[in-house]
Design a protein around this motif. Structure first.
Motif, PDB file in Angstrom:
ATOM      1  N   ASN A  21       0.815  -1.218   0.000  1.00 57.40           N
ATOM      2  CA  ASN A  21       0.000   0.000   0.000  1.00 57.40           C
ATOM      3  C   ASN A  21       0.845   1.263   0.000  1.00 57.40           C
ATOM      4  O   ASN A  21       0.523   2.241  -0.684  1.00 57.40           O
ATOM      5  CB  ASN A  21      -0.952   0.019   1.199  1.00 57.40           C
ATOM      6  N   THR A  22       1.936   1.236   0.772  1.00 55.65           N
ATOM      7  CA  THR A  22       2.820   2.413   0.804  1.00 55.65           C
ATOM      8  C   THR A  22       3.404   2.637  -0.591  1.00 55.65           C
ATOM      9  O   THR A  22       3.465   3.775  -1.077  1.00 55.65           O
ATOM     10  CB  THR A  22       3.975   2.194   1.811  1.00 55.65           C
ATOM     11  N   ALA A  23       3.822   1.548  -1.230  1.00 53.83           N
ATOM     12  CA  ALA A  23       4.401   1.673  -2.568  1.00 53.83           C
ATOM     13  C   ALA A  23       3.373   2.259  -3.540  1.00 53.83           C
ATOM     14  O   ALA A  23       3.676   3.183  -4.306  1.00 53.83           O
ATOM     15  CB  ALA A  23       4.863   0.305  -3.057  1.00 53.83           C
ATOM     16  N   SER A 288       7.348  -5.581  -0.631  1.00 52.07           N
ATOM     17  CA  SER A 288       7.233  -6.874   0.071  1.00 52.07           C
ATOM     18  C   SER A 288       6.017  -7.666  -0.411  1.00 52.07           C
ATOM     19  O   SER A 288       5.053  -7.861   0.322  1.00 52.07           O
ATOM     20  CB  SER A 288       7.194  -6.673   1.581  1.00 52.07           C
ATOM     21  N   ILE A 289       6.078  -8.058  -1.689  1.00 53.63           N
ATOM     22  CA  ILE A 289       5.021  -8.928  -2.223  1.00 53.63           C
ATOM     23  C   ILE A 289       5.672 -10.112  -2.932  1.00 53.63           C
ATOM     24  O   ILE A 289       6.850 -10.076  -3.301  1.00 53.63           O
ATOM     25  CB  ILE A 289       4.088  -8.205  -3.220  1.00 53.63           C
ATOM     26  N   LYS A 290       4.888 -11.146  -3.119  1.00 52.91           N
ATOM     27  CA  LYS A 290       5.362 -12.318  -3.843  1.00 52.91           C
ATOM     28  C   LYS A 290       4.234 -12.805  -4.731  1.00 52.91           C
ATOM     29  O   LYS A 290       3.137 -13.015  -4.225  1.00 52.91           O
ATOM     30  CB  LYS A 290       5.751 -13.402  -2.828  1.00 52.91           C
ATOM     31  N   LEU A 395      -2.930 -13.252   0.288  1.00 53.90           N
ATOM     32  CA  LEU A 395      -2.622 -13.625   1.667  1.00 53.90           C
ATOM     33  C   LEU A 395      -1.758 -12.532   2.275  1.00 53.90           C
ATOM     34  O   LEU A 395      -0.698 -12.187   1.734  1.00 53.90           O
ATOM     35  CB  LEU A 395      -1.895 -14.971   1.702  1.00 53.90           C
ATOM     36  N   SER A 396      -2.233 -11.986   3.376  1.00 51.60           N
ATOM     37  CA  SER A 396      -1.571 -10.830   3.982  1.00 51.60           C
ATOM     38  C   SER A 396      -0.160 -11.177   4.486  1.00 51.60           C
ATOM     39  O   SER A 396       0.131 -12.334   4.808  1.00 51.60           O
ATOM     40  CB  SER A 396      -2.456 -10.302   5.117  1.00 51.60           C
ATOM     41  N   ALA A 397       0.676 -10.148   4.579  1.00 53.53           N
ATOM     42  CA  ALA A 397       2.064 -10.334   5.034  1.00 53.53           C
ATOM     43  C   ALA A 397       2.105 -10.891   6.462  1.00 53.53           C
ATOM     44  O   ALA A 397       3.058 -11.540   6.853  1.00 53.53           O
ATOM     45  CB  ALA A 397       2.790  -8.997   4.967  1.00 53.53           C
ATOM     46  N   LYS A 398       1.023 -10.641   7.205  1.00 58.20           N
ATOM     47  CA  LYS A 398       1.031 -11.005   8.637  1.00 58.20           C
ATOM     48  C   LYS A 398       0.844 -12.491   8.885  1.00 58.20           C
ATOM     49  O   LYS A 398       1.134 -12.977   9.964  1.00 58.20           O
ATOM     50  CB  LYS A 398      -0.103 -10.259   9.347  1.00 58.20           C
ATOM     51  N   ILE A 399       0.315 -13.195   7.902  1.00 51.95           N
ATOM     52  CA  ILE A 399      -0.026 -14.595   8.194  1.00 51.95           C
ATOM     53  C   ILE A 399       0.980 -15.568   7.586  1.00 51.95           C
ATOM     54  O   ILE A 399       1.731 -15.222   6.672  1.00 51.95           O
ATOM     55  CB  ILE A 399      -1.447 -14.958   7.694  1.00 51.95           C
ATOM     56  N   ASP A 400       0.999 -16.787   8.151  1.00 58.67           N
ATOM     57  CA  ASP A 400       1.775 -17.844   7.485  1.00 58.67           C
ATOM     58  C   ASP A 400       0.787 -18.842   6.877  1.00 58.67           C
ATOM     59  O   ASP A 400      -0.226 -18.415   6.333  1.00 58.67           O
ATOM     60  CB  ASP A 400       2.844 -18.449   8.397  1.00 58.67           C
ATOM     61  N   ASN A 401       1.055 -20.117   6.971  1.00 61.98           N
ATOM     62  CA  ASN A 401       0.235 -21.096   6.245  1.00 61.98           C
ATOM     63  C   ASN A 401      -1.273 -20.924   6.451  1.00 61.98           C
ATOM     64  O   ASN A 401      -1.725 -20.541   7.519  1.00 61.98           O
ATOM     65  CB  ASN A 401       0.603 -22.507   6.698  1.00 61.98           C
ATOM     66  N   VAL A 402      -2.001 -21.245   5.390  1.00 63.70           N
ATOM     67  CA  VAL A 402      -3.462 -21.242   5.454  1.00 63.70           C
ATOM     68  C   VAL A 402      -3.902 -22.703   5.440  1.00 63.70           C
ATOM     69  O   VAL A 402      -3.386 -23.494   4.651  1.00 63.70           O
ATOM     70  CB  VAL A 402      -4.031 -20.499   4.217  1.00 63.70           C
TER      71      VAL A 402
END
Ligand code: AMP
Ligand code: MG
Length: 416
Positions: A21-23, A288-290, A395-402
């Protein structure tokens, strides 16, 4: 140092990368919408952006007319005539007769035909019994039934299409229904693009060992062709700083935006950033995206510059997330919200914390619930899974596996 290595194993956090979002906010702050406009005929206006509010010079409909094939009547005259009327004449669509109804009379009217001023209902043909030149019908009649009123669709002088709207084929129909043959739209900005990479060959060449066909230029050509812009395919440039600089300067003279792919990361043959620094300014180059961490944004004089990563999926994703939003602002297209729906993960999805991930996926609906599954391998070189996908799972940066059964965000798209 120890800590950093450990950290990178459990998550993907890179302190020098901007969050998405900042980007995006940063990019949009820098984009100046096109000001110039031109008049174009409505056929040429498809996909263009309106540069002023479009007002109607007429009412639509411009005359009272029938919504059905049937009989025009005046309800107030009925009781005296016992619901039997004499058929005085027939009016077809396009005829200009407008005589008023007299007591005991009806006029047979076809859909779109003018109806008499003092008519206040049309009875459908199917509801009428005919005997010689008389008609007999039931008593259940509602005031103004089956009548299209003057201006019920568009009122004279009202705004039909606002400024800043991307015109679609329905708009073309609407404009022509109002007799508008040409409209004011914003001028097309010029966007040029080129690929970088020593390994790239064009599709009509023989593929030698270690070489690959250039697919990014075709993806970009497709993505850009959907927009009201002038596109310039500037070919392929080798991984040499001097050649990249030369091409960037050449492009900046003729373009509002330059897009490159490849050479933007930290590899030994990545010259985009150093070239950009020499001819312009880099605002940032990591997000910070993938897929798509390395994405350079900067300026060369007044031209905006996007250096997209070389992997084809990263090129597509970063274009859709950042470049498209920037171009939409540039072309004054401000009404293009993307929608996000909630769905159930149909399988486990692996992920590390620290980056927002866009998984290529297929969603479908079953009894009112959306279910979503990965569309295949998720490497950023794997185009087949993007070709099969109809959405991204974000999938948000805050989470790991779903886990299977978890609720996730789905961003639907089609590649058309
Ligand atoms: P780069 O960003 O230049 O390090 O490239 C990353 C990966 O994407 C490498 O495997 C490149 O060969 C590949 N790549 C770069 N440009 C293209 C392109 N135009 N078409 C297809 N693959 C590309
Ligand atoms: Mg490269």
């Amino acid at each position: 140092m120890k800590n950093r290595i450990k950290n990178s194993c459990i998550n993907e956090f890179d302190p020098s990368a901007l969050d998405e979002n900042t980007a995006l906010t940063n990019i949009l702050k820098n984009i100046k919408p096109v000001k110039g406009f031109e008049m174009v005929s409505i056929k040429k206006a498809l996909g263009r952006i309106t540069a002023s509010n479009i007002k109607s010079k007429i009412n639509l409909p411009s005359f009272k007319n029938s919504a059905m094939d049937g009989y025009a009547i005046n309800i107030d005259n009925l009781k005296k005539n016992n619901y039997i009327l004499y058929e005085k004449a027939t009016t077809l669509a396009g005829m200009s007769s407008v005589s008023n109804l007299k007591n005991g009379e009806t006029i047979r009217v076809m859909t779109g035909a003018i109806i008499p001023e003092n008519c206040n209902a049309v009875i459908m043909k199917e509801m009428v019994e005919k005997s010689d030149s008389k008609i007999i019908f039931g008593k259940k009649i509602i005031n103004n039934q089956n009548i299209r009123d003057i201006g019920e669709d568009v009122k004279k002088s009202s705004i039909v299409i606002e400024k800043g709207i991307k015109l679609n084929y329905i708009h073309l129909g609407l404009l022509s229904s109002l007799g508008i043959s040409s409209i004011r739209v914003y001028k097309k900005p010029t966007i040029s693009f080129f690929s970088t990479g020593n390994e790239l060959v064009s599709v009509n060449k023989i593929l030698k060992k270690g070489m690959i066909y250039d697919s990014n230029r075709y993806i970009l050509h497709g993505l850009l062709s959907k927009l009201p812009i002038i596109i310039k395919d500037m070919g392929v440039v080798k991984d040499r700083e001097d050649l990249i600089i030369k091409k960037l300067l050449q492009c900046s003279k003729i373009s509002d935006v330059i897009i490159t792919t490849g050479g933007v990361s930290v590899g030994d043959a990545d010259y985009i950033k150093s070239a950009l620094r020499k001819v312009g300014k880099i605002k940032f180059w990591k997000i910070s995206i993938k897929p798509g961490r390395p994405l350079a944004y900067g300026k060369i004089n007044k031209t905006d510059f996007f250096g997209l990563p070389g992997n084809p999926v990263s090129t597509a994703v970063t274009f859709q997330l950042f470049v498209e939003a920037a171009i939409n602002k540039l072309i004054n297209n401000f009404h293009n919200e993307k929608f996000i729906i909630k769905g159930v993960a149909g399988e486990k999805l692996t992920k590390k914390k620290g980056r927002t991930e866009y998984k290529r996926a297929i969603f479908n609906e079953d009894k009112g619930t959306f279910y979503v599954k990965s569309s295949g391998l998720q490497g950023s070189n794997i185009l087949t899974s993007l070709a099969k996908a109809n959405c991204y799972i974000r999938l948000s940066a805050k989470i790991d596996n779903v886990e299977k059964g978890d609720i996730v965000d789905i961003i639907p798209f089609n590649h058309n």
